[in-house]
Design a protein around this motif. Structure first.
Motif, short mmCIF file in Angstrom:
data_model
loop_
_atom_site.label_atom_id
_atom_site.label_comp_id
_atom_site.label_asym_id
_atom_site.label_seq_id
_atom_site.Cartn_x
_atom_site.Cartn_y
_atom_site.Cartn_z
N LEU A 1 6.99 38.87 -42.03
CA LEU A 1 6.46 37.51 -42.23
C LEU A 1 5.05 37.60 -42.80
CD1 LEU A 1 7.53 36.10 -38.80
CD2 LEU A 1 8.44 35.37 -41.02
N ARG A 2 4.83 36.89 -43.88
CA ARG A 2 3.49 36.84 -44.45
C ARG A 2 2.68 35.79 -43.69
NH1 ARG A 2 0.09 35.27 -48.65
NH2 ARG A 2 1.10 33.31 -49.14
N VAL A 3 1.45 36.15 -43.31
CA VAL A 3 0.57 35.17 -42.64
C VAL A 3 -0.30 34.54 -43.73
CG1 VAL A 3 -1.22 34.81 -40.92
CG2 VAL A 3 0.58 36.48 -40.49
N GLU A 4 0.07 33.33 -44.06
CA GLU A 4 -0.58 32.67 -45.19
C GLU A 4 -2.01 32.26 -44.84
OE1 GLU A 4 2.15 29.81 -46.91
OE2 GLU A 4 0.44 28.44 -47.08
N ARG A 5 -2.23 31.91 -43.56
CA ARG A 5 -3.54 31.37 -43.21
C ARG A 5 -3.91 31.70 -41.77
NH1 ARG A 5 -3.11 26.72 -45.94
NH2 ARG A 5 -3.65 28.14 -47.59
N VAL A 6 -5.16 32.12 -41.60
CA VAL A 6 -5.73 32.26 -40.26
C VAL A 6 -6.84 31.24 -40.15
CG1 VAL A 6 -6.96 33.77 -38.65
CG2 VAL A 6 -5.16 34.72 -40.14
N THR A 7 -6.70 30.31 -39.23
CA THR A 7 -7.64 29.19 -39.15
C THR A 7 -8.29 29.14 -37.77
OG1 THR A 7 -7.86 26.79 -39.48
CG2 THR A 7 -5.74 27.56 -38.61
N GLU B 1 -16.87 34.09 -38.29
CA GLU B 1 -15.52 34.02 -38.86
C GLU B 1 -15.59 34.06 -40.39
OE1 GLU B 1 -16.44 32.14 -36.26
OE2 GLU B 1 -14.76 31.81 -34.88
N LEU B 2 -16.60 33.39 -40.94
CA LEU B 2 -16.75 33.34 -42.40
C LEU B 2 -16.95 34.74 -42.97
CD1 LEU B 2 -17.14 31.66 -45.01
CD2 LEU B 2 -19.51 31.29 -44.34
N ALA B 3 -17.73 35.56 -42.26
CA ALA B 3 -18.04 36.91 -42.76
C ALA B 3 -16.97 37.93 -42.39
CB ALA B 3 -19.39 37.35 -42.19
N SER B 4 -16.00 37.53 -41.56
CA SER B 4 -15.11 38.52 -40.95
C SER B 4 -14.10 39.13 -41.91
CB SER B 4 -14.33 37.87 -39.79
OG SER B 4 -13.39 36.93 -40.33
N GLY B 5 -13.73 38.39 -42.93
CA GLY B 5 -12.67 38.87 -43.82
C GLY B 5 -11.27 38.62 -43.26
N VAL B 6 -11.15 38.13 -42.04
CA VAL B 6 -9.81 37.87 -41.50
C VAL B 6 -9.50 36.37 -41.33
CG1 VAL B 6 -9.70 40.11 -40.34
CG2 VAL B 6 -10.40 38.09 -39.05
N PHE B 7 -10.52 35.53 -41.41
CA PHE B 7 -10.28 34.09 -41.32
C PHE B 7 -10.25 33.48 -42.73
CE2 PHE B 7 -11.26 34.77 -36.95
CZ PHE B 7 -10.70 33.70 -36.26
N ASP B 8 -9.34 32.53 -42.92
CA ASP B 8 -9.21 31.85 -44.22
C ASP B 8 -9.72 30.43 -44.18
OD1 ASP B 8 -7.47 33.99 -45.38
OD2 ASP B 8 -6.16 33.30 -43.76
N LEU C 1 -1.75 31.31 -38.41
CA LEU C 1 -2.20 31.52 -37.04
C LEU C 1 -3.43 30.66 -36.74
CD1 LEU C 1 -2.01 35.45 -36.95
CD2 LEU C 1 -0.23 33.82 -36.24
N GLN C 2 -3.38 29.97 -35.61
CA GLN C 2 -4.55 29.23 -35.11
C GLN C 2 -5.27 30.14 -34.14
OE1 GLN C 2 -6.04 26.24 -35.48
NE2 GLN C 2 -7.18 25.96 -33.58
N CYS C 3 -6.53 30.46 -34.44
CA CYS C 3 -7.26 31.46 -33.66
C CYS C 3 -8.67 30.94 -33.36
CB CYS C 3 -7.32 32.78 -34.43
SG CYS C 3 -5.69 33.47 -34.78
N TYR C 4 -8.74 29.94 -32.50
CA TYR C 4 -10.03 29.30 -32.17
C TYR C 4 -10.57 29.85 -30.85
CZ TYR C 4 -13.37 25.69 -30.80
OH TYR C 4 -14.50 25.03 -30.40
N HIS C 5 -11.82 30.24 -30.87
CA HIS C 5 -12.47 30.76 -29.66
C HIS C 5 -13.51 29.73 -29.18
CE1 HIS C 5 -14.42 33.25 -26.76
NE2 HIS C 5 -13.87 34.38 -27.16
N GLY C 6 -13.08 28.82 -28.30
CA GLY C 6 -13.96 27.75 -27.84
C GLY C 6 -15.22 28.23 -27.12
N PRO C 7 -15.08 29.09 -26.10
CA PRO C 7 -16.27 29.47 -25.33
C PRO C 7 -17.35 30.15 -26.18
CG PRO C 7 -14.27 30.12 -24.16
CD PRO C 7 -13.84 29.62 -25.51
N ALA C 8 -16.95 30.76 -27.30
CA ALA C 8 -17.96 31.43 -28.15
C ALA C 8 -18.95 30.43 -28.74
CB ALA C 8 -17.27 32.19 -29.28
N GLN C 9 -18.54 29.16 -28.86
CA GLN C 9 -19.37 28.19 -29.60
C GLN C 9 -20.74 27.98 -28.97
OE1 GLN C 9 -18.12 27.65 -32.49
NE2 GLN C 9 -16.26 28.66 -31.75
#
Ligand code: PLP
Ligand code: MN
Length: 371
Positions: A215-221, A231-238, A176-184
């Protein structure tokens, strides 16, 4: 291309012709190291966004410091980086149109290539392009995690598209691609944390729906320079996709940092020169909006807080000055661009200096790669 070079290796910085895009190597190397250190020892991988630098030499350095590969925004950029030997490239975009799809599939025969989808028609077209060249593509479902740009809604719609990808020959459901642009560029750490907490909810709902569909979600990016500590601390992003951290810009410099944030340094500047001094309160430099992008606001003048870059036209930059003595004709200044990515795209070369000396000149090989 300019008819002559702005600088050669060994030149003093003071001799670099203007306007020129210059990189402070010490600051740049510290920036690279800081993000590499932040992810080292975690389960999260770094896949920096190369749309910021468009420069194979920088991509090679990122990979040498542990990045798994790079992101690109455009198929044309991906082509430049694959040609330069980068083995793993994620195009963080939907790709539509036969010509681009052909190029993408051809690249996938030479390197690991990922791409996004947020519509069944894209998946069909990707599968057809992969089949035509006997290639294999990693396809990520882009989920709208709050940015209101591309992406399917979180949850079941993400799982539906994932199912289609997983059952398409030539395609691999990669995650899954999960980018939040406005948060930046939200200015306070709390507002960025809140936005990414919301994104994480959307990620969890999407992962649950995919798993319920078998379906296994191999990667959340996802993630960028402004928000990645969350995202690094979240435990849900890889995987993290920060790009601007290598250079920084005025807009990022305006973010307030919290205790958990990492301070990156301004490493990228536009060197400009005073070419007109019409009044005591106005100096005009040779760097306007064709030398420093102003979509995110004006540049600032590095280490000269008394000077204010007030206005940019094509080839002129008007600097408000407190006195006649503040700047003289022929004086040089370093500008901190408002927005690094589109500024880099204006130049053929990055003139790299250490201390007062030009140490290297790096081609911005993917500059202008809009296809
Ligand atoms: N990932 C995606 C999909 C992006 O569009 C961007 C930038 O807009 C980034 C990552 C990197 O963001 P930044 O350069 O702000 O770190
Ligand atoms: Mn940007």
């Amino acid at each position: 291309m300019s008819p002559w070079k702005a600088a050669r290796v060994g030149d003093p910085l003071s001799a670099v012709d203007t306007p020129a895009l210059v990189l402070d190597l010490d600051a740049f190397e510290r920036n690279l190291q800081r993000l590499a250190t932040a992810v080292a020892g975690t389960k999260v991988r770094l896949r920096p966004h190369a749309k910021s630098h468009k420069c194979p030499e920088i991509a090679r350095r990122q990979v040498a410091l542990g990045a798994v590969g790079i992101c690109c925004q455009k198929v044309g950029e991906a082509a430049v980086f694959v040609e330069a030997g980068i083995a793993d490239v994620l195009v963080t975009n939907e790709v539509v149109g036969d010509a681009k799809l052909r190029q993408l599939a051809a690249l996938a025969r030479r390197a690991r290539i990922g791409v996004l989808a947020d519509h069944p028609q894209q998946v069909q077209a990707l599968a057809a392009a992969a089949k035509a060249q006997d290639a294999s593509l990693d396809v990520y479902v882009e989920v709208d995690v709050g940015a209101n740009r591309c992406g399917v809604p979180p949850g079941e719609p993400a799982a539906q598209l994932a199912r289609q990808i997983a059952s398409s020959a030539g395609l691999r459901f990669a995650g899954l691609q999960c980018y939040h642009g406005p948060a930046q560029h939200m200015r306070t750490p709390q507002s960025r944390a809140d936005a990414i907490a919301g994104a994480c909810e959307a990620v969890r709902a999407s992962v649950r729906a995919c798993e319920a569909a078998g379906l296994r979600v191999e990667r959340v990016t996802g993630a960028g320079t402004g928000s990645f500590v969350n995202e690094l601390a979240s435990g849900v992003f890889d995987e993290l996709q920060a790009g601007s951290y290598v250079f920084m810009d005025r807009d990022y410099g305006d973010n307030q940092l919290g205790a958990g944030d990492i301070a990156f340094e301004h490493a990228l500047f536009v060197r400009a020169m005073v070419m007109s001094r019409p009044t005591a309160d106005r100096a005009v430099v040779d760097a306007g909006l064709k030398a420093s992008s102003v979509d995110s606001g004006m540049p600032t003048v590095w280490q000269r807080p008394e000077l204010r870059y007030a206005k940019a036209s094509d080839e002129h930059g008007v600097i408000a000055t407190p006195s006649q003595e503040a700047l003289a004709l022929g004086d040089a200044v370093l500008l901190v661009p408002g927005h690094c990515d589109p500024t880099v795209n204006l130049y053929d070369e990055l003139i790299c200096f250490r201390g007062d000396t030009v140490e290297a000149v790096w081609p911005i090989a993917a500059r202008g790669a809009l296809l």
